[in-house]
Design an enzyme around this catalytic site. Structure first.
Site, PDB file in Angstrom:
ATOM      1  N   LYS A   1       3.789  -6.935  -0.274  1.00 39.64           N
ATOM      2  CA  LYS A   1       3.439  -6.154   0.920  1.00 39.64           C
ATOM      3  C   LYS A   1       1.910  -5.995   1.012  1.00 39.64           C
ATOM      4  CE  LYS A   1       4.206  -1.945  -1.788  1.00 39.64           C
ATOM      5  NZ  LYS A   1       5.191  -0.890  -2.101  1.00 39.64           N
TER       6      LYS A   1
ATOM      7  N   ARG B   1      12.092  10.361  -0.991  1.00 41.75           N
ATOM      8  CA  ARG B   1      11.302   9.672   0.009  1.00 41.75           C
ATOM      9  C   ARG B   1      12.292   8.925   0.913  1.00 41.75           C
ATOM     10  NH1 ARG B   1       6.553   5.795  -2.155  1.00 41.75           N
ATOM     11  NH2 ARG B   1       8.387   4.501  -2.421  1.00 41.75           N
TER      12      ARG B   1
ATOM     13  N   TYR C   1     -28.833   7.842  -0.248  1.00 39.61           N
ATOM     14  CA  TYR C   1     -28.477   8.944   0.664  1.00 39.61           C
ATOM     15  C   TYR C   1     -28.219  10.222  -0.122  1.00 39.61           C
ATOM     16  CZ  TYR C   1     -27.786   5.818   4.670  1.00 39.61           C
ATOM     17  OH  TYR C   1     -27.962   4.924   5.701  1.00 39.61           O
TER      18      TYR C   1
ATOM     19  N   MET D   1     -23.135   1.874   3.165  1.00 40.39           N
ATOM     20  CA  MET D   1     -22.196   1.001   3.875  1.00 40.39           C
ATOM     21  C   MET D   1     -22.258  -0.445   3.380  1.00 40.39           C
ATOM     22  SD  MET D   1     -21.781   0.882   7.950  1.00 40.39           S
ATOM     23  CE  MET D   1     -20.545  -0.067   8.779  1.00 40.39           C
TER      24      MET D   1
HETATM   25  C1  LIG Z   1       5.522  -1.238  -3.477  1.00 36.83           C
HETATM   26  C2  LIG Z   1       6.882  -1.191  -4.062  1.00 36.83           C
HETATM   27  C3  LIG Z   1       7.136  -1.709  -5.347  1.00 36.83           C
HETATM   28  C4  LIG Z   1       6.030  -2.225  -6.254  1.00 36.83           C
HETATM   29  O1  LIG Z   1       5.396  -1.149  -6.873  1.00 36.83           O
HETATM   30  P1  LIG Z   1       4.256  -1.390  -8.011  1.00 36.83           P
HETATM   31  O2  LIG Z   1       3.968  -0.035  -8.500  1.00 36.83           O
HETATM   32  O3  LIG Z   1       3.101  -1.999  -7.303  1.00 36.83           O
HETATM   33  O4  LIG Z   1       4.852  -2.288  -9.014  1.00 36.83           O
HETATM   34  C5  LIG Z   1       8.436  -1.724  -5.808  1.00 36.83           C
HETATM   35  N1  LIG Z   1       9.446  -1.231  -5.051  1.00 36.83           N
HETATM   36  C6  LIG Z   1       9.245  -0.711  -3.824  1.00 36.83           C
HETATM   37  C7  LIG Z   1      10.381  -0.169  -3.057  1.00 36.83           C
HETATM   38  C8  LIG Z   1       7.962  -0.669  -3.292  1.00 36.83           C
HETATM   39  O5  LIG Z   1       7.764  -0.156  -2.072  1.00 36.83           O
END
Ligand SMILES: *Cc1c(COP(=O)(O)O)cnc(C)c1O
Length: 369
Positions: A35, A135, A264, A312
Site C-alpha cells: 500500500k 479499528r 530559522y 524547506m
Molecule cells: C499495513 C498493514 C500491514 C503491514 O503492516 P507492517 O507493520 O508494515 O508490517 C498488515 N496488515 C494490514 C491489515 C495492514 O493494513
C-alpha cells in the site's frame, strides 16, 4: 546539473528480506503489503524484488489495477475492502480478493453472488475480526453468524475458501514480554471462531518477527520487507536490509564563530568556532522538519549532527569534526550507513512515516543487483 538529491531503491533488498521472513516459517503463504506506493518506494520500481511473494496486499484499487497492467497475475487483496458497488465491479474485473469488515460490505458480496456469472473471477473473501484493535472488523459476538453466512455462500458459489483475519494491536510493543500475551490472546480469540477448513491471517511485520507462532497461515509483512523495523529490535538485529537510501551533497560550507547562530529561529548556536555544511535536502523532500539538533547524518562516510532547524530545501550539519567533508561531499540522510529507524526515532516518529513521505520531487534511481 540537477539538484544533487536522489533516492536509491533496491529491489534485491526486498527479495532478500522476503527470504528472511520465509525462513522463519517456510509453510507461510507470504503476502507482502505494498500500500501507499510500496511505502513510498514506488510499486513499479520494486516489483522485480517481489516475484517470490505468493500474493500482494494493497488498499488502493488504482494500485491493484496498475499491478495487473504490470503483469502481476498472482492474487491481490484489498485490505480495506471495496468502498462501494463500483469498487466491487472493478475488483471482480481485475480478479481481486478483498477484506469484508462490516455488514454493509458483506451485503455487497451477497448482492454480487445474486448476479454472478460463472465466467467471472471468483473472489477469496478475507473476513476481518475485531479482536481488540477496535479499528476494523466484526466483533467476536457478531462473528459466528457472519462466518456461517459467508461459509454457506462460498460453498454454494464454489468460491475459494475464505480467510479469517485480524490485526495485532501490540505485537510491536517496546518490550516483547508485553507484546506476546496480547498477540496470543488475539490468536486464541480468532482460532476459537475459525471453521477448520478456513485459512487464518494475523501477522503484520511485528507479528511475523516477534510472535511467529501466532501468525496464522497467511502473513502480511509491510515495513520489514522494506528493511526497516516495527520494533523493538533494530532492523539489523532482525537481519533486514534497507531498500531505500536518501542521498544528497554538501552545496555550501560556512565558518561560524563562537556565539553565532544557524538557521530559522536561530535554534543552533556555536559553542566553538565551527564548520557548517549546507545539504540540499529539506522538508519539501520528505526530511522531517521536526528533527532536533544532533539527529545523525552521514557526510563523506562519517556521522555528524544536524545543527539548526531543517528548512524547506536545505538542512545544516556540524562538520567541525569531519575535516574530510568538502563542497560536493556525498551525504546520506538515511539508508545503509544510517538506518531510517534511527533518524525517525530522533525526530519522534517511525521509519514508516519517513519512507512514505518521500516527496515526489526527489528523483528515484532503481539500483539493480
Ligand atoms: C499495513 C498493514 C500491514 C503491514 O503492516 P507492517 O507493520 O508494515 O508490517 C498488515 N496488515 C494490514 C491489515 C495492514 O493494513
Amino acid at each position: 546539473m540537477p539538484r544533487p538529491i536522489r533516492a536509491l531503491v533496491k529491489p534485491s533488498a526486498i527479495d532478500y528480506n522476503l527470504q528472511r521472513i520465509r525462513a522463519i516459517n517456510p509453510a507461510w503463504h507470504c503476502m507482502p503489503v505494498v500500500k501507499a506506493h510500496a511505502y513510498g518506494h514506488g510499486l513499479e520500481r520494486l516489483l522485480s524484488g517481489l516475484q517470490s511473494a505468493d500474493s500482494l496486499a494493497i488498499l488502493e484499487i488504482e494500485g491493484a489495477a496498475a499491478l495487473r497492467k504490470l503483469g502481476w497475475s498472482k492474487p491481490i487483496v484489498l485490505l480495506e475492502g471495496c468502498f462501494d458497488s463500483a469498487d466491487v465491479e472493478q475488483a471482480v474485473a481485475l480478479g481481486l480478493d478483498w477484506v469484508v469488515h462490516d455488514h454493509a460490505h458483506l451485503q455487497a458480496v451477497v448482492d454480487l453472488a445474486d448476479r454472478w456469472l460463472d465466467t467471472q473471477h471468483a473472489p477469496r473473501i478475507f473476513l476481518k475480526l475485531n479482536t481488540g484493535m477496535n479499528r476494523l472488523g466484526f466483533t467476536v459476538d457478531t462473528a459466528p453468524a457472519v462466518i456461517e453466512q459467508l461459509d454457506a455462500l462460498a460453498r454454494q458459489m464454489e468460491w475459494p475458501v475464505p480467510v479469517l483475519m485480524t490485526h495485532f494491536a501490540n505485537a510491536d510493543a517496546q518490550q516483547l514480554v508485553n507484546a506476546r500475551p496480547s498477540a496470543q490472546a488475539q490468536f486464541e480469540a480468532l482460532m476459537a471462531l475459525k471453521p477448520a477448513h478456513w485459512f487464518s491471517s494475523l501477522a503484520n511485520s511485528a507479528g511475523v518477527l516477534n510472535c511467529p507462532e501466532w501468525a496464522g497461515d497467511i502473513v502480511r509483512p509491510g515495513i520489514a520487507i522494506y528493511g526497516a523495523t516495527p520494533g523493538p529490535k533494530t532492523a539489523l538485529e532482525y537481519g533486514l536490509k534497507p531498500a531505500m537510501s536518501l542521498r544528497s551533497q554538501v552545496i555550501a560550507i560556512q565558518t561560524v564563530a563562537v556565539g553565532e547562530r544557524v538557521g530559522y529561529g536561530s535554534r543552533w548556536q556555536a559553542t566553538r568556532s565551527s564548520r557548517i555544511g549546507v545539504v540540499a535536502c529539506g522538508y519539501a523532500d520528505g526530511y522531517p522538519r521536526h528533527a532536533p539538533d544532533g539527529t545523525p547524518v552521514v557526510a563523506a562516510g562519517q556521522r555528524v549532527p544536524l545543527a539548526g532547524r531543517v528548512s524547506m530545501d536545505m538542512l545544516t550539519i556540524d562538520i567541525t569534526d569531519a575535516p574530510q567533508v568538502q563542497l560536493g561531499s556525498d551525504v546520506e540522510l538515511w539508508g545503509e550507513a544510517l538506518s531510517i529507524d534511527e533518524v525517525a526515532e530522533h525526530a519522534g516518529t517511525i521509519g514508516y512515516e519517513l519512507m512514505c513521505a518521500l516527496a515526489p520531487r526527489v528523483p528515484v534511481t532503481v539500483v539493480e543487483g
